[in-house]
Write a protein that holds these residues in place. Structure first.
Motif, mmCIF file in Angstrom:
data_model
loop_
_atom_site.group_PDB
_atom_site.id
_atom_site.type_symbol
_atom_site.label_atom_id
_atom_site.label_comp_id
_atom_site.label_asym_id
_atom_site.label_seq_id
_atom_site.Cartn_x
_atom_site.Cartn_y
_atom_site.Cartn_z
ATOM 1 N N MET A 1 43.279 -7.067 23.561
ATOM 2 C CA MET A 1 44.178 -8.170 23.188
ATOM 3 C C MET A 1 43.754 -9.455 23.909
ATOM 4 N N PRO A 2 43.796 -10.561 23.214
ATOM 5 C CA PRO A 2 43.453 -11.817 23.899
ATOM 6 C C PRO A 2 44.493 -12.157 24.958
ATOM 7 N N ASP A 5 47.172 -15.520 22.725
ATOM 8 C CA ASP A 5 46.938 -15.479 21.284
ATOM 9 C C ASP A 5 47.559 -16.713 20.632
ATOM 10 N N GLY A 7 47.405 -17.315 17.426
ATOM 11 C CA GLY A 7 47.754 -17.062 16.032
ATOM 12 C C GLY A 7 46.793 -17.795 15.121
ATOM 13 N N TYR A 8 47.231 -18.058 13.911
ATOM 14 C CA TYR A 8 46.350 -18.751 12.978
ATOM 15 C C TYR A 8 46.547 -20.250 13.117
ATOM 16 N N ARG A 9 45.452 -20.959 13.165
ATOM 17 C CA ARG A 9 45.532 -22.424 13.216
ATOM 18 C C ARG A 9 44.648 -23.027 12.146
ATOM 19 N N LYS A 10 45.086 -24.128 11.618
ATOM 20 C CA LYS A 10 44.302 -24.812 10.595
ATOM 21 C C LYS A 10 43.062 -25.440 11.243
ATOM 22 N N TRP A 11 42.050 -25.656 10.447
ATOM 23 C CA TRP A 11 40.862 -26.341 10.956
ATOM 24 C C TRP A 11 40.677 -27.650 10.194
ATOM 25 N N SER A 28 19.509 -18.252 12.375
ATOM 26 C CA SER A 28 20.027 -16.913 12.621
ATOM 27 C C SER A 28 18.883 -15.887 12.584
ATOM 28 N N LEU A 32 17.524 -13.544 15.721
ATOM 29 C CA LEU A 32 17.477 -12.080 15.640
ATOM 30 C C LEU A 32 16.079 -11.546 15.947
ATOM 31 N N SER A 136 22.161 -3.691 3.713
ATOM 32 C CA SER A 136 23.526 -3.833 4.253
ATOM 33 C C SER A 136 24.401 -4.720 3.355
ATOM 34 N N ALA A 138 24.298 -7.697 2.714
ATOM 35 C CA ALA A 138 24.656 -8.984 3.335
ATOM 36 C C ALA A 138 24.575 -10.126 2.334
ATOM 37 N N GLN A 141 27.721 -11.714 1.425
ATOM 38 C CA GLN A 141 28.290 -12.665 2.380
ATOM 39 C C GLN A 141 27.590 -14.020 2.293
ATOM 40 N N TYR B 89 27.383 -6.372 5.861
ATOM 41 C CA TYR B 89 27.297 -7.020 7.173
ATOM 42 C C TYR B 89 25.867 -7.506 7.389
ATOM 43 N N ASP B 154 38.856 -21.852 7.098
ATOM 44 C CA ASP B 154 40.204 -22.301 6.739
ATOM 45 C C ASP B 154 40.324 -22.644 5.246
#
Lengths: 322, 310
Positions: A1-2, A5, A7-11, A28, A32, A136, A138, A141, B89, B154
């Motif tokens: 647990m942080p 916390d 919670g959720y916040r806007k960006w 990236s 790697l 994977s 990916a 994503q 992933y 967001d």
């Protein structure tokens, strides 16, 4: 647990331009790959051969004023470098062959140690780049973000460009700089100013098609070892095929039932990526390329680049459509 | 006043070698949480992938948050967070790195991306596991990681494809709580594709049921839950014969259910008093009396069977 916390916040903030997002793919990938200890070791090893042409350039520059050095260089040109024409000129008017000697030494550096290092390095890193993403999944994503297949390919290719640049372009330019620093005469810059540009061009000729070929192998399979195998097989089989085809007439000579075949060694050069690249690089450095045209080799390299890139693109789009 | 739709599609058709994965789909999805239901192969994933421009060569037009679809699909991807169903992933990265990387791909600057990735991994309860390589994650952890990745930039719209798959009951509840919080407190619109009907029932405001590539049902949960005519469900203690006779005499249409409850159709809330009066006159104790609701399972099975036997 942080600990705390939020919670959720806007960006709220300004986003980067879409065009530079491919750089994050490259960054990236580089991060790697950089974690592999084997790669760091290989990079160090790849820089060591720079000493040989550096000594050659130093020897040549000293040979302009020192008779002992001159004799050594003449022997080297007649012997290992197989350039008796240059050896003769070295004795008569050494300044006139400065550009050619430098180019020959730097080309030799590109052709032998760096090309072998390149084959090894790309064989180790390129197969991981796309085959891992296919395995994977990916790609889901990547492409659910504002990233096009072309940008993805550029990002992945840039990983290979970066590492190949580190073992070809960078040592090539370092070698040139060393040559200038080791020379006793500043006029050397005026006589060899185009060599850095030729190094850059030769690097492009080496890096772009080989990267396209390597990533197309990587996109063929989800098993990176198959891609590695295909990569090494291409270079080894190509060279072996070229050697067999060009040596066949010589070996058959004198035998009773030999088949008379008119072999054009320059034409068979295109079966070997090593020799095709060599032809183009020799042309870029402005050295003797033989009688045949360099254009078939350039066309082959361009075709590998275009076909390889289109193949990767189609593989990605096909995966997404499932 | 009706809300303007966040997603509006018209005539979307996608063929896979002659098979109609999507068949003239037209939809208007309003803000809130929308459940996207359908049996396997009904076209849910194809619809989601089409929305994101992952699937090409489809027909149809539409808008997403006012952006033209599929023309402005790149901008649409900037405004949508997608949690894929597949186990996907980026090999070699740690949890926090992969969330930060997704933030960077969505345009967040490097430092902001990392800060935001920490916030989202905390929000999704990934904890210290975020420093581990994603390849070592369990299925549940990967679901939470994908959720953090979907949220990191967001986006005003979230498309969640089977977000509770592989989660244990506690984690599933937590995931549904997060989905509710995002919709209610932060104004996110969420398209939730799932096979788990209780999940849809517990969080969704509207439901879309797809079967054989067509939209079979599209309505709010409130409307779908309402029976065709007002109905009461009544459970009583003891013998129900006298109560049944009393109800029949009063003109109510009563059917006994398998679980022992009585379903009284044609009765609105205003007629509840009459039922109480009959119970009093027949000395029957009522254990539970509530307006009947259509179950989502029933609605789903009806929609699917209608598509199979049109």
């Amino acid at each position: 647990m942080p600990v705390h916390d939020l919670g959720y916040r806007k960006w709220v903030g300004k986003r980067n331009h879409q065009l530079i997002r491919a750089l994050f793919v490259a960054r990236s990938g580089i991060t790697l790959i950089w974690r592999r200890r084997m790669l760091k070791f290989l990079l160090i090893i790849a820089w060591l051969p720079i000493a040989i042409p550096a000594i050659g350039i130093f020897g040549f520059e000293q040979g302009l004023t020192n008779e002992t050095y001159r004799r050594t260089i003449v022997q080297a040109l007649r012997g290992p470098m197989e350039r008796p024409d240059l050896a003769l000129q070295m004795l008569q008017d050494p300044i006139s062959i400065r550009h050619e000697v430098w180019s020959t030494l730097i080309l030799g550096f590109f052709r032998v140690p760096q090309l072998y290092s390149m084959v090894l390095l790309v064989g180790l890193i390129a197969p991981l780049l796309i085959s891992y993403d296919l395995r994977s999944k990916a790609y889901l994503q990547y492409f659910s973000r504002p990233l096009s297949p072309n940008e993805y390919i550029v990002g992945k290719s840039a990983v290979i460009w970066f590492f190949l640049g580190m073992i070809t372009t960078l040592p090539g330019l370092t070698l040139y700089l060393l040559g200038v620093l080791l020379s006793s005469d500043i006029s050397v810059v005026g006589m060899t100013w185009d060599i850095p540009l030729r190094i850059l061009l030769a690097s492009v000729a080496l890096i772009i098609p080989t990267t396209a070929l390597a990533i197309s192998y990587s996109a063929c399979t989800v098993e990176n070892r198959y891609a590695s195998f295909a990569w090494f097989a291409t270079w080894i089989m190509g060279s072996v095929a070229y050697q067999i085809l060009t040596n066949a007439p010589r070996m058959g000579r004198g035998r009773r039932n030999r088949i008379d075949m008119d072999f054009d060694t320059e034409r068979w050069l295109l079966v070997s990526p090593y020799h095709t690249l060599g032809k183009v690089e020799t042309w870029i450095f402005g050295l003797n390329t033989g009688e045949s045209s360099v254009w078939p080799a350039i066309v082959i390299l361009l075709a590998i680049t275009v076909i390889g890139t289109l193949f990767v693109r189609n593989r990605l789009i096909a995966r997404l459509s499932v | 006043m009706p809300l303007s739709p966040i997603i509006s599609l018209s005539g979307v058709t996608k063929l896979y070698s002659g098979f109609r994965a999507l068949d003239d789909v037209s939809l208007e999805i309003e803000p809130g949480i929308t459940g996207l239901l359908g049996p396997n192969g009904s076209g849910k994933s194809t619809l989601i992938k089409s929305l994101l421009g992952l699937v090409r060569n489809h027909q149809g037009t539409g808008t997403v948050l006012g952006l033209q679809w599929p023309g402005e699909v790149r901008d649409i991807r900037d405004r949508v967070g997608y949690l894929p169903e597949d186990d996907c992933y980026i090999a070699g990265l740690t949890g926090i790195e992969s969330v930060a990387f997704m933030a960077n791909l969505s345009g967040l600057p490097k430092t902001e991306g990392l800060r935001r990735a920490h916030e989202m991994t905390d929000f999704c309860d990934i904890g210290e596991e975020k420093y581990r390589s994603v390849e070592t994650y369990s299925t549940g952890m990967r679901q939470k990681l994908k959720f953090a990745q979907a949220l990191v930039h967001d986006p005003p719209i979230l498309i969640l494809d089977e977000p509770t798959t592989g989660l244990d009951p506690d984690q599933r509840d937590a995931m549904l709580r997060r989905i509710r919080t995002l919709a209610q407190d932060h104004g996110k619109s969420i398209l939730l594709s799932t096979h788990i009907l209780p999940d849809v029932k517990s969080v969704c405001d509207q439901v879309v049921i797809l079967a054989r590539g067509k939209v079979r049902v599209h309505d709010t949960m409130e409307n779908l839950s309402k029976p065709a005519e007002p109905t009461l469900n009544v459970m009583i203690y003891g013998q129900k014969d006298a109560f049944l006779i009393g109800l029949n005499k009063a003109g109510y249409n009563v059917t006994a259910q398998a679980d022992g409850a009585l379903k009284i159709t044609g009765t609105g809330v205003d007629q509840v008093g009459g039922v109480w009066a009959i119970a009093a006159s027949t000395e029957t104790s009522i254990r539970r009396l509530a307006p009947a609701q259509n179950s989502l399972e029933e609605i789903f099975f009806q929609a699917v069977s209608r598509s199979e036997h049109p």
